[in-house]
Design a protein around this motif. Structure first.
Motif, short mmCIF file in Angstrom:
data_model
loop_
_atom_site.label_atom_id
_atom_site.label_comp_id
_atom_site.label_asym_id
_atom_site.label_seq_id
_atom_site.Cartn_x
_atom_site.Cartn_y
_atom_site.Cartn_z
N ASN A 134 -42.38 51.45 27.77
CA ASN A 134 -41.18 51.87 28.54
C ASN A 134 -40.36 52.63 27.50
O ASN A 134 -39.89 53.67 27.94
CB ASN A 134 -40.71 51.08 29.54
CG ASN A 134 -41.60 50.90 30.54
OD1 ASN A 134 -42.63 51.42 30.88
ND2 ASN A 134 -41.31 49.48 31.35
N THR A 176 -44.70 45.63 27.77
CA THR A 176 -44.25 46.82 28.62
C THR A 176 -43.03 47.32 28.33
O THR A 176 -42.70 48.61 28.68
CB THR A 176 -44.29 46.12 29.91
OG1 THR A 176 -45.66 45.56 30.48
CG2 THR A 176 -43.82 47.17 31.12
N SER A 177 -41.99 46.52 27.54
CA SER A 177 -40.75 46.86 27.40
C SER A 177 -40.68 48.01 26.18
O SER A 177 -40.23 48.94 26.41
CB SER A 177 -39.95 45.78 26.95
OG SER A 177 -38.47 46.13 26.54
N CYS A 203 -48.23 43.59 20.79
CA CYS A 203 -47.82 42.65 21.76
C CYS A 203 -48.64 42.57 22.88
O CYS A 203 -48.90 41.46 23.31
CB CYS A 203 -46.33 42.97 22.14
SG CYS A 203 -45.26 43.04 20.98
N SER A 204 -49.44 43.46 23.37
CA SER A 204 -50.32 43.71 24.32
C SER A 204 -51.54 42.61 24.19
O SER A 204 -52.09 42.05 24.69
CB SER A 204 -50.77 44.89 24.98
OG SER A 204 -51.54 44.97 25.83
N TYR A 254 -48.40 39.29 24.84
CA TYR A 254 -47.04 39.42 25.19
C TYR A 254 -46.76 40.57 26.03
O TYR A 254 -46.50 41.65 25.57
CB TYR A 254 -46.11 39.34 23.95
CG TYR A 254 -46.31 38.36 23.08
CD1 TYR A 254 -46.16 37.20 23.44
CD2 TYR A 254 -46.64 38.45 21.58
CE1 TYR A 254 -46.48 35.83 22.63
CE2 TYR A 254 -46.59 37.48 20.68
CZ TYR A 254 -46.51 36.05 21.01
OH TYR A 254 -46.66 35.18 20.45
N GLU A 255 -47.09 40.56 27.41
CA GLU A 255 -47.30 41.50 28.07
C GLU A 255 -45.87 42.14 28.55
O GLU A 255 -45.71 43.40 28.75
CB GLU A 255 -48.02 41.44 29.54
CG GLU A 255 -49.43 41.14 29.34
CD GLU A 255 -50.29 42.33 28.81
OE1 GLU A 255 -49.87 43.28 28.95
OE2 GLU A 255 -50.88 42.32 27.87
N TYR A 256 -45.04 41.25 28.87
CA TYR A 256 -43.56 41.91 29.10
C TYR A 256 -42.99 42.45 27.87
O TYR A 256 -42.39 43.63 28.15
CB TYR A 256 -42.80 40.61 29.49
CG TYR A 256 -42.87 39.88 30.81
CD1 TYR A 256 -42.79 40.83 32.12
CD2 TYR A 256 -43.37 38.67 30.93
CE1 TYR A 256 -43.36 40.08 33.54
CE2 TYR A 256 -43.80 38.23 32.14
CZ TYR A 256 -43.79 39.09 33.04
OH TYR A 256 -44.12 38.55 34.61
N ARG A 257 -43.16 41.98 26.87
CA ARG A 257 -42.31 42.74 25.61
C ARG A 257 -43.13 44.04 25.28
O ARG A 257 -42.65 44.81 24.96
CB ARG A 257 -42.66 41.73 24.44
CG ARG A 257 -41.99 42.18 23.26
CD ARG A 257 -41.83 41.01 22.09
NE ARG A 257 -41.27 41.80 21.00
CZ ARG A 257 -41.01 40.99 19.84
NH1 ARG A 257 -41.54 39.88 19.60
NH2 ARG A 257 -40.44 41.91 18.83
#
Length: 88
Positions: A39, A35-36, A25-26, A30-33
């Protein structure tokens, strides 16, 4: 990415699937996904190392006691009167 998603659906504690899907994703932007997913992988790793620690560390939400209707009504009147004084 679809294969990692299927793997996570089969085993929600599959840490490597979260990490690799986050990496993909990175790279796709798709940075938010990403990161999710990363995490989530870290949270699962932490929970496996120290079971139950993440749940105990959260403090319960404070529950506020509802104020009586008369008290709220009087407070509203007081605030309106103060507002009227400012306008004069």
């Amino acid at each position: 990415m679809a294969d990692f998603t299927r793997a996570i659906r089969l085993n929600p504690y599959y840490i490597d699937a979260y990490k690799y899907r986050g990496l993909i994703c990175s790279q796709l932007g798709y940075e938010y996904r990403a990161t999710s997913d990363l995490n989530k992988a870290a949270l699962i790793e932490q929970e496996l190392k120290n079971p139950g620690a993440t749940r105990r560390s959260r403090s319960p939400r404070p529950i506020s006691k509802p104020r009586p209707l008369v008290e709220r009504f009087c407070q509203r009147i007081k605030s309106l009167l103060r507002l009227n004084r400012c306008w004069r």
